[in-house]
Design an enzyme around this catalytic site. Structure first.
Site, mmCIF file in Angstrom:
data_model
loop_
_atom_site.group_PDB
_atom_site.id
_atom_site.type_symbol
_atom_site.label_atom_id
_atom_site.label_comp_id
_atom_site.label_asym_id
_atom_site.label_seq_id
_atom_site.Cartn_x
_atom_site.Cartn_y
_atom_site.Cartn_z
ATOM 1 N N ASP A 251 -15.569 0.142 10.352
ATOM 2 C CA ASP A 251 -15.824 0.275 8.909
ATOM 3 C C ASP A 251 -16.073 -1.075 8.256
ATOM 4 O OD1 ASP A 251 -16.225 1.780 6.644
ATOM 5 O OD2 ASP A 251 -14.108 1.873 6.095
ATOM 6 N N LYS B 182 0.863 -1.182 0.000
ATOM 7 C CA LYS B 182 0.000 0.000 0.000
ATOM 8 C C LYS B 182 0.895 1.226 0.000
ATOM 9 C CE LYS B 182 -4.032 1.954 2.319
ATOM 10 N NZ LYS B 182 -5.202 1.606 3.127
HETATM 11 N N1 LIG Z 1 -3.648 -7.108 0.943
HETATM 12 C C1 LIG Z 1 -4.314 -6.858 -0.173
HETATM 13 N N2 LIG Z 1 -4.368 -7.770 -1.162
HETATM 14 C C2 LIG Z 1 -5.045 -7.522 -2.302
HETATM 15 N N3 LIG Z 1 -5.719 -6.380 -2.559
HETATM 16 C C3 LIG Z 1 -5.709 -5.431 -1.612
HETATM 17 C C4 LIG Z 1 -5.010 -5.608 -0.369
HETATM 18 N N4 LIG Z 1 -5.196 -4.513 0.385
HETATM 19 C C5 LIG Z 1 -5.961 -3.688 -0.336
HETATM 20 N N5 LIG Z 1 -6.280 -4.221 -1.542
HETATM 21 C C6 LIG Z 1 -7.097 -3.614 -2.600
HETATM 22 O O1 LIG Z 1 -6.853 -2.223 -2.637
HETATM 23 C C7 LIG Z 1 -8.055 -1.485 -2.405
HETATM 24 C C8 LIG Z 1 -7.731 -0.256 -1.598
HETATM 25 O O2 LIG Z 1 -7.161 -0.637 -0.361
HETATM 26 P P1 LIG Z 1 -7.596 0.045 0.995
HETATM 27 O O3 LIG Z 1 -9.069 -0.136 1.184
HETATM 28 O O4 LIG Z 1 -6.710 -0.445 2.073
HETATM 29 O O5 LIG Z 1 -7.255 1.548 0.662
HETATM 30 P P2 LIG Z 1 -7.811 2.848 1.317
HETATM 31 O O6 LIG Z 1 -7.146 3.988 0.615
HETATM 32 O O7 LIG Z 1 -7.631 2.776 2.796
HETATM 33 O O8 LIG Z 1 -9.336 2.745 0.934
HETATM 34 P P3 LIG Z 1 -10.604 3.364 1.594
HETATM 35 O O9 LIG Z 1 -11.064 4.405 0.645
HETATM 36 O O10 LIG Z 1 -11.582 2.193 1.643
HETATM 37 O O11 LIG Z 1 -10.199 3.875 2.937
HETATM 38 C C9 LIG Z 1 -8.984 -2.461 -1.703
HETATM 39 O O12 LIG Z 1 -10.322 -2.181 -1.974
HETATM 40 C C10 LIG Z 1 -8.569 -3.798 -2.293
HETATM 41 O O13 LIG Z 1 -9.246 -4.022 -3.503
#
Ligand SMILES: Nc1ncnc2c1ncn2[C@@H]1O[C@H](COP(=O)(O)OP(=O)(O)OP(=O)(O)O)[C@@H](O)[C@H]1O
Length: 488
Positions: A231, A135
């Site tokens: 959430d 990430k």
């Molecule tokens: N460990 C993982 N393995 C595979 N895909 C992942 C993983 N972590 C996240 N993703 C993908 O990436 C997307 C975004 O990740 P995440 O929800 O953590 O980001 P965010 O910026 O915190 O999003 P949000 O807007 O929901 O807060 C997720 O919806 C998922 O599809």
């Protein structure tokens, strides 16, 4: 789906009410208030790639021990001293959210030398292909958008958790103004997408029971660590390679102290053994606890395990009395106490579990209105109803339907103090008839409803369909830190 995600800043027991506004770049299900005054100083682009000063080498990930991805990271850390972005090859973007992009990646040239068990290594000491999710969060962009605090909270939580149904953080480092978190990669997508693939876009009750049970265990663990998740929704439940789930996305969670409480039920005169019946408000007393035993690794939790000698007593180690006034969550999943701003605690997670089970089984959320405002009014005022779905009243499925509706009705009680789980935490929900027969300790060994097709592709060596295949030259060329990640 039109549920949206909301946040304000008042997690620190602040009493100020917040004004919520639409955030720029918000995902369709995601918006937050922009009233926060963050005190983070802008990090300059001094360090190119540094591992955050967190002692990963000493960190324990017991449930990951002996698994290749974790062993590989540990070896890499020992060999290089510090894990950096250039040690990874980003293969493709698998998702993007409100605070960051997620990439599937692998370690470059993972020939780590001797010391690997034979079944780990292929010829010439080369390790099998092993994927991670990275990430990538643009800290400068988040600072401007006043969301850096959310990313910091997520990083903090990921650093302390270690549970089979929660993400394992393998490494974290900075690269220029990007913050990178290396986690377990889930090839199965999320449960929202998985539901769309089901007949009638609904999961069977048995599948919902499986996913609900795993989520319940994940929430129980988080609560015991003093984390209220806030959430839960199918989009945040990812499916691992083995079909079991991983609850992701902790940027709306809040942390609090857990003060375990011993709940002592007064034995009924004619039924001395009846200790597991639900205790009414007037028939229990809460006693402060003296710590006597520790089996958790977290120093916070160390102090909180007790020996229970009285079989009429039960320990509650969940933050049932924690309070936050933040207006956070996703519209269709918001608990009434979050909307009314009266202060909320871990009971919000039991409300969202009710909405989650409802959505998996009926294909929609229970209080969805024509727009977000109507949804919020429905949550506060509208009684819970269940749609009719064609099930024969003599079938086993009908019995299961009655049980799950009863559980959902108890989870979706508008008064958080009367909601199931609000007195003794997860144990009340685990004991509900719907979960009768679930082997909580061995749930990891149960065959999941679906095994991700990506895994099948990987197993059948058709990986090129999922992950681009790189030439030998590409594999060996030195890594250039990108000036710009495809962030927005
Ligand atoms: N460990 C993982 N393995 C595979 N895909 C992942 C993983 N972590 C996240 N993703 C993908 O990436 C997307 C975004 O990740 P995440 O929800 O953590 O980001 P965010 O910026 O915190 O999003 P949000 O807007 O929901 O807060 C997720 O919806 C998922 O599809």
């Amino acid at each position: 789906m039109a549920t949206t995600k909301i946040q304000d800043e008042s997690d620190k027991e602040s009493t100020t009410s917040s004004i919520t506004t639409m955030a720029e770049n918000s995902t369709p299900r995601s918006w937050m208030s922009s009233t926060t005054n963050l005190s983070f100083s802008s990090s300059r682009r001094t360090s190119i790639s540094t591992e955050t000063p967190y002692n990963f080498s000493n960190s324990h990930k017991p449930h990951k021990s002996n698994q290749i991805p974790w062993e590989l990271i540990k070896k890499l850390r020992v060999k290089t001293g510090q894990i950096k972005l250039e040690h990874f090859r980003l293969l493709r973007r698998v998702g993007s959210g409100d605070i960051g992009n997620v990439y599937v990646c692998e370690i470059r040239n993972p020939i780590i030398g001797n010391g690997w068990p034979e079944n780990y290594t292929m010829s010439r000491g080369l390790l099998p292909q092993c994927f991670y999710a990275m990430k990538v969060v643009d800290k400068e962009a988040l600072l401007i958008r006043k969301k850096l605090q959310r990313a910091e909270m997520e990083k903090e939580i990921l650093g302390i958790i270690d549970h089979p149904f929660l993400p394992t953080l393998y490494a974290q480092f900075e690269a220029s103004h990007y913050s990178c978190l290396v986690m377990e990669y889930c090839p199965g997508g999320d449960l929202h997408a998985a539901r769309q693939r089901q007949p009638g876009k609904r999961f069977s009750i048995s599948s919902a029971k499986f996913y609900g049970a795993e989520i319940l265990l994940a929430l129980e663990y988080l609560h015991m660590m003093g984390i209220v998740y806030r959430d839960l929704k199918p989009e945040n439940v990812l499916v691992r390679a083995d079909g079991h789930i991983m609850l992701s996305d902790f940027d709306l969670s809040f942390k609090c102290e857990v003060i375990p409480t011993l709940i002592k039920s007064k034995p009924k005169p004619n039924d001395q053994k009846n200790t597991t019946t639900c205790i009414s408000k007037h028939s229990y007393c809460s006693l402060p606890i003296q710590p006597v035993l520790s089996c958790f690794l977290s120093p916070k939790i160390d102090q909180k395990i007790v020996e229970i000698q009285d079989h009429n007593s039960e320990i509650v180690a969940e933050p049932i009395n924690a309070r936050s006034r933040s207006f956070v969550g996703t519209h269709e999943y918001l608990a009434p106490e979050v909307i009314s701003g009266q202060g909320h605690g871990s009971a919000v997670d039991w409300w969202t579990l009710g909405v989650f089970l409802y959505e998996l089984i009926f294909g929609t959320t229970p209080f969805k209105g024509e727009n977000n405002e109507k949804t919020l009014v429905n949550i506060l005022k509208k009684p819970l109803t269940f749609p009719r779905i064609g099930i024969s009243s003599t079938s086993k499925e009908y019995e299961e339907m009655v049980k799950v509706q009863d559980l959902i009705s108890r989870l979706l009680v508008k008064n958080p103090k009367k909601r199931i789980g609000s007195l003794k935490g997860s144990v009340e929900i685990k004991r509900h008839e719907f979960f009768k027969g679930v082997n909580w300790a061995l749930i990891r060994s149960i065959k999941p409803p679906e095994i991700p097709s990506d895994l099948v592709k990987l197993k059948t060596r058709n990986a090129a369909a999922v992950i681009p295949k790189l030439s030998k030259k590409q594999r060996e060329e030195p890594y250039q830190i990108p000036q710009y990640f495809d962030y927005f």
